[in-house]
Design an enzyme around this catalytic site. Structure first.
Site, PDB file in Angstrom:
ATOM      1  CE1 TYR A   1      13.149 -25.073  90.359  1.00 44.74           C
ATOM      2  CE2 TYR A   1      10.803 -25.206  90.829  1.00 44.74           C
ATOM      3  CZ  TYR A   1      11.836 -25.049  89.926  1.00 44.74           C
ATOM      4  OH  TYR A   1      11.565 -24.850  88.601  1.00 44.74           O
ATOM      5  CE  LYS A  57      16.469 -16.239 110.128  1.00 42.63           C
ATOM      6  NZ  LYS A  57      15.632 -15.619 111.189  1.00 42.63           N
ATOM      7  CB  SER A 112      12.328 -21.588  90.545  1.00 45.21           C
ATOM      8  OG  SER A 112      12.630 -20.721  89.471  1.00 45.21           O
TER       9      SER A 112
END
Length: 116
Positions: free
Chosen positions: A58, A9, A25
């Site tokens: 992504y 994270k 993205s």
């Protein structure tokens, strides 16, 4: 049994750019990607602390040392420049491995730079 758990994270980074006319993205400073043990093209979940939005996209590598956090394409509609987000990646693990796994947590400074 295999379960999905938090792998890493990047906690509370600021959106620095939003580029709607781009293939979808999130561009992330390569220093942050490395520190979080993430890679280009990895699927991530983004949580916007300002508006509560949650979405997946992504990773694209951003220029190292710049603090860049740029939402691209449709994801650019999910946050505004200046919003604070959390970027999370997950992994599938056997239950025994997951019980002992410690996710990598990265806490950048207010300029999205690694704290040294």
């Amino acid at each position: 049994m295999i379960i999905e758990v938090l792998k890493s994270k990047i906690h509370r980074v600021k959106i620095t750019q939003a580029e709607l006319n781009y293939a979808g993205s999130i561009t992330i400073d390569e220093d942050l990607i490395d520190a979080a043990n993430m890679i280009a093209n990895e699927k991530v979940q983004i949580v916007n602390n300002n508006n509560g939005a949650r979405f997946e996209t992504y990773i694209i590598k951003g220029e190292r040392g710049t603090g860049t956090i740029c939402l691209n394409g449709a994801a650019a509609r999910m946050a505004q420049v200046g919003d604070i987000v959390i970027i999370m990646s997950y992994a599938y693990m056997e239950m025994d491995e997951a019980r002992n796994y410690q996710p990598i947590l990265v806490f950048p400074d207010a300029d999205n730079k690694l704290i040294k």
